[in-house]
Scaffold this active site. Sequence first.
Site, PDB file in Angstrom:
ATOM      1  N   ASN A 153       0.836  -1.196   0.000  1.00 65.81           N
ATOM      2  CA  ASN A 153       0.000   0.000   0.000  1.00 65.81           C
ATOM      3  C   ASN A 153       0.871   1.246   0.000  1.00 65.81           C
ATOM      4  OD1 ASN A 153      -1.789   2.210   1.071  1.00 65.81           O
ATOM      5  ND2 ASN A 153      -3.257   0.530   1.128  1.00 65.81           N
TER       6      ASN A 153
ATOM      7  N   GLU B 260      -1.193  -0.917  -4.053  1.00 66.14           N
ATOM      8  CA  GLU B 260      -2.527  -0.756  -3.481  1.00 66.14           C
ATOM      9  C   GLU B 260      -2.741   0.695  -3.057  1.00 66.14           C
ATOM     10  OE1 GLU B 260      -3.561  -3.543  -0.491  1.00 66.14           O
ATOM     11  OE2 GLU B 260      -3.244  -5.296  -1.771  1.00 66.14           O
TER      12      GLU B 260
ATOM     13  N   ASP C 278      -7.913  -0.386  -2.769  1.00 68.59           N
ATOM     14  CA  ASP C 278      -8.108  -1.044  -1.481  1.00 68.59           C
ATOM     15  C   ASP C 278      -9.329  -0.483  -0.768  1.00 68.59           C
ATOM     16  OD1 ASP C 278      -7.573  -2.770   0.566  1.00 68.59           O
ATOM     17  OD2 ASP C 278      -5.848  -1.672   1.355  1.00 68.59           O
TER      18      ASP C 278
ATOM     19  N   GLU D 245     -11.458  -9.179   1.430  1.00 69.48           N
ATOM     20  CA  GLU D 245     -10.649  -9.100   2.644  1.00 69.48           C
ATOM     21  C   GLU D 245     -11.460  -9.527   3.870  1.00 69.48           C
ATOM     22  OE1 GLU D 245      -7.590  -5.631   2.604  1.00 69.48           O
ATOM     23  OE2 GLU D 245      -9.508  -4.772   2.027  1.00 69.48           O
TER      24      GLU D 245
END
Length: 263
Positions: free
Chosen positions: A100, A132, A162, A218
């Site tokens: 990320n 991400e 994300d 997730e």
Amino acid sequence: MESHQKHQWTKDDVRTAMRRNEFVPFFQPKIDLATGISSCVEMLARWDHPELGILPPSQFIKLIESAGLIDEFTDNLFRQSLVSAANNAMTGKDIGIAINFSSLTLQDPQAPRRICSLLNEYGFPFDQITIEVTESATPENFSSVIKSLTTLRSQGFKISIDDFGTGYSSLKLLSKMPFTELKIDRMFVAGISENKKLTGILESIVHLAELNLNTVAEGIETKAQLDFIRKLGCNVGQGFYLGSPARGFEVMNVTEDARLAMA
């Protein structure tokens, strides 16, 4: 594993921790829901505090950003991740890494050059890296982030949005940015057994992602959630039920466990 008690850290605290290399990458596998195989891991930042143990990013990321240290912080963890990946490759197991990047980093026009330079230094293929970007963290300087992501995508990087569905600009992001992957926020997965509206939204997101986007769910923590996600048609799953975050690439050993969990 993690302490969730809030502490009042200072900028000097995080600077000292960075100097002592206390910030370390953990890795969580992203499991192909058709095969049970992990071909990619997500890098998760952790603070290995000498007194308090392992601390999650909620304890320090905002402070690191406000201290102007996010680029140095990210580069350091990225380097550590690439070293782990190189060691893993020596065993004959190639693996992709998802990381990320703060929107504060990506709005810098020099960010793509710096990221590519770092990968070249370690000889790591661009197409094995997924960048991400958290939807809710998209800055006002939208066009600068788009330019960086477009450049990175043209170099072969995969681009993931994300926590999809938690912000207010989801459709705008999908139409403007060169995403290859959509990560469904864990709140939708957690609510599938008790909230019909969340379930409907989750179904809509998966159908929306059929526009040539890979879908990752997730926060899978139960067999019921896994079964629902697979039935829905998600490509990839991530969560404690399929594999917990670990320090180093020991997470590659969860593949057999993931297959058993999916049985």
